[in-house]
Scaffold this active site. Structure first.
Site, PDB file in Angstrom:
ATOM      1  N   TYR A 100      -4.556   8.754  -6.464  1.00 61.67           N
ATOM      2  CA  TYR A 100      -3.674   7.644  -6.064  1.00 61.67           C
ATOM      3  C   TYR A 100      -4.095   7.071  -4.714  1.00 61.67           C
ATOM      4  CZ  TYR A 100       0.679   5.483  -4.349  1.00 61.67           C
ATOM      5  OH  TYR A 100       1.611   4.632  -3.814  1.00 61.67           O
TER       6      TYR A 100
ATOM      7  N   SER B 133       0.863  -1.180   0.000  1.00 61.79           N
ATOM      8  CA  SER B 133       0.000   0.000   0.000  1.00 61.79           C
ATOM      9  C   SER B 133       0.903   1.235   0.000  1.00 61.79           C
ATOM     10  CB  SER B 133      -0.941  -0.043   1.207  1.00 61.79           C
ATOM     11  OG  SER B 133      -1.870   1.017   1.156  1.00 61.79           O
TER      12      SER B 133
ATOM     13  N   LYS C  64      -5.093   3.160  -3.039  1.00 62.58           N
ATOM     14  CA  LYS C  64      -4.292   2.600  -1.953  1.00 62.58           C
ATOM     15  C   LYS C  64      -5.098   2.451  -0.661  1.00 62.58           C
ATOM     16  CE  LYS C  64      -0.349   1.852  -4.008  1.00 62.58           C
ATOM     17  NZ  LYS C  64       0.181   0.485  -4.160  1.00 62.58           N
TER      18      LYS C  64
END
Length: 329
Positions: free
Chosen positions: A189, A175, A193
């Site tokens: 992004y 992650s 994650k």
């Protein structure tokens, strides 16, 4: 006062003992001799470093990626680090992990037929394109979610039934610290994650009572080809914020990730900021010490975190001020 402190200590000790005896016992592996380790995103960066460490520990390694040239070069490098070159196997598979699940299933099935059941899956495939959310290209947002989330979810979906049936196996999710705190420029992004982190913590609970373990890694900025590409789109504010955790070596991160998984760690962190963030926001129970530390330090750590967030806000505010000054000239 002393009575209250004594009672608090009694409660903390009792809490620690309850957690210790209620949690599944961790299984420690000293090496990976004869085990099959599959690593997505294994042709470079953290993935290749993790593959090299697995080879050093005696594993048969399969690296997965899209670029056959890079994969071929990676296989040669990984092979040179094998503990037993005459018996260990190092292979590659060219695959886009954002493909239809049937393609993932077909590829992974072929990998297992060649080398054997997958004992360890390391999900390293990922990418980052930075920018303010309203300025992001729609196709870039989709590409990141597809690769960062589904590129982890699909391979994991494939290996879980076999691992549960054999009652052994290790899975690693890569992650990011951006999955623990929202950061300017990482909006698209971070979404992928955070989803990886949510999947990880849910699967961890689904693995209770089995001997299959999942480790989720939260690397900060790491010196990889991916970071160099990321920097091309990274706003100045994002550079200042993400750079505060320092730059880490891919070799160090990949090596620690493998060893953290081998000793059954739930969270693999590489910096003071990672330790702070997982202590504050990590939802899974690592061990008794983690919970007792959270109970004791949560208020103090929250104060520190507020100070850090305010400093980040100040960076963003100064950036906006500079942009407005440029517009008025």
């Amino acid at each position: 006062m002393f009575l209250y402190i004594f009672l608090l200590l009694i409660v903390l000790v009792a809490l620690g003992l309850v957690i210790h005896f209620c949690l599944d016992k961790k299984i420690n592996y000293k090496d990976l001799k004869g085990k099959h380790v599959v690593i997505t995103g294994g042709s470079s960066g953290i993935g290749k470093a993790a593959a090299v460490e697995a080879a050093k520990l005696g594993a048969n390694v399969t690296v997965i990626g899209r670029d056959v040239v890079k994969l071929t070069e990676a296989v040669a490098e990984i092979t040179s680090h094998c503990a037993d070159k005459s018996n260990q196997k190092v292979e590659y598979a060219a695959l886009d992990v954002t493909s239809d699940y049937k393609e993932i299933e077909k590829c992974f099935s072929s990998i297992e037929e060649k080398i054997g059941p997958i004992f360890m899956l390391v999900n390293c495939a990922g990418m980052c394109i930075c920018g303010q959310f309203e300025k992001m290209k729609i196709e870039d947002i989709k590409q990141m979610v597809d690769l960062n989330y589904f590129g982890t979810a699909y391979p994991t979906r494939y290996v879980l039934p076999g691992m549960k049936e054999r009652d052994e196996g290790l899975i690693v999710f890569v992650s990011s610290e951006a999955a623990l705190i929202g950061i300017y420029g990482y909006s698209a992004y971070s979404a992928g994650k955070w989803a990886v982190r949510g999947l990880a913590e849910s699967v961890i609970m689904e693995l209770v009572g089995t001997k299959v373990r999942l480790t989720v890694a939260f690397p900060p900025d790491t010196d990889t080809p991916g970071l160099k590409n990321e920097d091309l789109t990274k706003p100045e504010e994002t550079k200042l914020i993400s750079g505060s955790a320092g730059l880490h070596s891919a070799n160090d991160v990949g090596k620690q990730m493998i060893h953290d998984a081998l000793v059954g760690k739930t969270y693999s962190v590489y910096s003071v900021s990672g330790t702070l963030l997982t202590t504050l926001f990590g939802g899974s129970i690592e061990n008794a010490f983690q919970v007792v530390l959270q109970v004791i330090s949560m208020g103090f750590l929250r104060i520190i975190m507020v100070g850090i967030l305010l400093s980040f806000n100040n960076i963003v505010r100064n950036g906006l001020k500079k942009k407005n000054e440029v517009k008025t000239k």
